[in-house]
Design a protein around this motif. Structure first.
Motif, short mmCIF file in Angstrom:
data_model
loop_
_atom_site.label_atom_id
_atom_site.label_comp_id
_atom_site.label_asym_id
_atom_site.label_seq_id
_atom_site.Cartn_x
_atom_site.Cartn_y
_atom_site.Cartn_z
N GLY A 40 0.83 -1.21 0.00
CA GLY A 40 0.00 0.00 0.00
C GLY A 40 0.86 1.25 0.00
O GLY A 40 0.62 2.20 -0.78
N ALA A 41 1.87 1.29 0.86
CA ALA A 41 2.77 2.44 0.91
C ALA A 41 3.55 2.57 -0.39
O ALA A 41 3.79 3.68 -0.89
CB ALA A 41 3.72 2.32 2.10
N SER A 42 3.93 1.43 -0.96
CA SER A 42 4.66 1.44 -2.22
C SER A 42 3.84 2.11 -3.32
O SER A 42 4.33 2.99 -4.04
CB SER A 42 5.04 0.01 -2.63
N PHE A 43 2.57 1.71 -3.45
CA PHE A 43 1.72 2.31 -4.47
C PHE A 43 1.44 3.78 -4.19
O PHE A 43 1.37 4.60 -5.11
CB PHE A 43 0.41 1.54 -4.61
N LEU A 44 1.29 4.13 -2.92
CA LEU A 44 1.06 5.53 -2.57
C LEU A 44 2.23 6.41 -3.02
O LEU A 44 2.05 7.42 -3.70
CB LEU A 44 0.85 5.68 -1.06
N PHE A 45 3.46 5.99 -2.67
CA PHE A 45 4.62 6.80 -3.03
C PHE A 45 4.89 6.77 -4.53
O PHE A 45 5.34 7.77 -5.11
CB PHE A 45 5.85 6.36 -2.23
N LEU A 46 4.58 5.65 -5.19
CA LEU A 46 4.70 5.60 -6.65
C LEU A 46 3.74 6.61 -7.29
O LEU A 46 4.13 7.34 -8.21
CB LEU A 46 4.42 4.20 -7.17
N SER A 47 2.53 6.68 -6.79
CA SER A 47 1.57 7.63 -7.37
C SER A 47 2.01 9.08 -7.12
O SER A 47 1.82 9.94 -7.99
CB SER A 47 0.17 7.39 -6.81
N LEU A 48 2.60 9.35 -5.98
CA LEU A 48 3.12 10.70 -5.72
C LEU A 48 4.26 11.04 -6.68
O LEU A 48 4.35 12.17 -7.18
CB LEU A 48 3.58 10.83 -4.27
N ALA A 49 5.13 10.07 -6.92
CA ALA A 49 6.25 10.30 -7.83
C ALA A 49 5.77 10.54 -9.26
O ALA A 49 6.32 11.37 -9.99
CB ALA A 49 7.21 9.11 -7.79
N MET A 50 4.70 9.83 -9.64
CA MET A 50 4.21 9.94 -11.01
C MET A 50 3.47 11.24 -11.29
O MET A 50 3.12 11.51 -12.43
CB MET A 50 3.32 8.73 -11.34
N LYS A 51 3.27 12.07 -10.27
CA LYS A 51 2.67 13.39 -10.52
C LYS A 51 3.60 14.28 -11.33
O LYS A 51 3.15 15.18 -12.02
CB LYS A 51 2.30 14.06 -9.20
N SER A 52 4.92 14.02 -11.24
CA SER A 52 5.84 14.86 -12.00
C SER A 52 6.85 14.07 -12.83
O SER A 52 7.57 14.67 -13.62
CB SER A 52 6.59 15.82 -11.06
N LEU A 53 6.88 12.76 -12.69
CA LEU A 53 7.78 11.94 -13.51
C LEU A 53 6.97 11.22 -14.58
O LEU A 53 5.82 10.85 -14.33
CB LEU A 53 8.50 10.90 -12.65
N PRO A 54 7.57 10.98 -15.73
CA PRO A 54 6.87 10.21 -16.76
C PRO A 54 6.53 8.81 -16.26
O PRO A 54 7.33 8.19 -15.55
CB PRO A 54 7.86 10.15 -17.92
N MET A 55 5.36 8.32 -16.63
CA MET A 55 4.89 7.02 -16.16
C MET A 55 5.88 5.91 -16.49
O MET A 55 6.20 5.09 -15.64
CB MET A 55 3.52 6.72 -16.78
N GLY A 56 6.38 5.87 -17.71
CA GLY A 56 7.29 4.80 -18.11
C GLY A 56 8.57 4.79 -17.30
O GLY A 56 9.04 3.73 -16.86
N THR A 57 9.13 5.95 -17.07
CA THR A 57 10.36 6.06 -16.28
C THR A 57 10.10 5.67 -14.83
O THR A 57 10.84 4.87 -14.25
CB THR A 57 10.92 7.49 -16.34
N ALA A 58 9.05 6.22 -14.25
CA ALA A 58 8.74 5.92 -12.85
C ALA A 58 8.49 4.43 -12.63
O ALA A 58 9.03 3.83 -11.70
CB ALA A 58 7.52 6.73 -12.39
N TYR A 59 7.71 3.83 -13.52
CA TYR A 59 7.39 2.41 -13.35
C TYR A 59 8.63 1.54 -13.53
O TYR A 59 8.85 0.60 -12.78
CB TYR A 59 6.29 2.00 -14.34
N ALA A 60 9.46 1.87 -14.52
CA ALA A 60 10.67 1.09 -14.76
C ALA A 60 11.63 1.16 -13.57
O ALA A 60 12.19 0.15 -13.14
CB ALA A 60 11.36 1.56 -16.03
N VAL A 61 11.82 2.35 -13.03
CA VAL A 61 12.72 2.50 -11.88
C VAL A 61 12.15 1.80 -10.66
O VAL A 61 12.85 1.08 -9.94
CB VAL A 61 13.02 3.99 -11.60
N TRP A 62 10.85 1.96 -10.41
CA TRP A 62 10.18 1.32 -9.28
C TRP A 62 10.30 -0.20 -9.37
O TRP A 62 10.64 -0.87 -8.40
CB TRP A 62 8.73 1.77 -9.26
N THR A 63 10.04 -0.73 -10.55
CA THR A 63 10.14 -2.16 -10.76
C THR A 63 11.58 -2.63 -10.58
O THR A 63 11.83 -3.69 -9.99
CB THR A 63 9.64 -2.54 -12.17
N GLY A 64 12.53 -1.86 -11.09
CA GLY A 64 13.93 -2.23 -10.95
C GLY A 64 14.39 -2.27 -9.51
O GLY A 64 15.09 -3.19 -9.10
N ILE A 65 13.98 -1.27 -8.73
CA ILE A 65 14.34 -1.26 -7.31
C ILE A 65 13.71 -2.46 -6.61
O ILE A 65 14.36 -3.16 -5.83
CB ILE A 65 13.90 0.06 -6.63
#
Length: 104
Positions: A40-65
């Motif tokens: 839940g916290a992971s998705f919350l912070f991912l959604s906050l990051a995606m407010k200003s980062l491109p979706m593809g970049t944010a998702y790829a980095v999140w998945t990689g981590i």
């Protein structure tokens, strides 16, 4: 700040993956609650990051981590193989995430 949110999201993703392992060992409410909290916290912070980062970049980095962190946790905490080829692959995943940061 978005990159900080993204790294925090990735760390919570790693925590969630570790809690899957815990839930498989200990089928109790605490294990389930920690699993739910982690993802839940992971998705919350991912959604906050995606407010200003491109979706593809944010998702790829999140998945990689999450993927590389889960593999590292498995090696350090759960006795999974520490083969040099696994380590090279983890380094490539992290290198790709850093590359996306540099061009985004």
């Amino acid at each position: 700040m978005a990159w900080v949110f993204l790294v925090v999201a990735g760390l919570f993703e790693m925590f969630g993956v570790a809690m899957i392992n815990r839930l498989n060992k200990y089928r109790n409410f605490l294990s389930f609650a920690l699993l739910f909290l982690g993802f839940g916290a992971s998705f919350l912070f991912l959604s906050l990051a995606m407010k200003s980062l491109p979706m593809g970049t944010a998702y790829a980095v999140w998945t990689g981590i999450g993927a590389s962190g889960g593999a590292i946790l498995g090696m350090l905490l759960y006795g999974e193989a520490k083969d040099w080829r696994r380590i090279v692959c983890i380094i490539m995943i992290l290198g790709a995430a850093v590359g996306l940061k540099l061009i985004a």
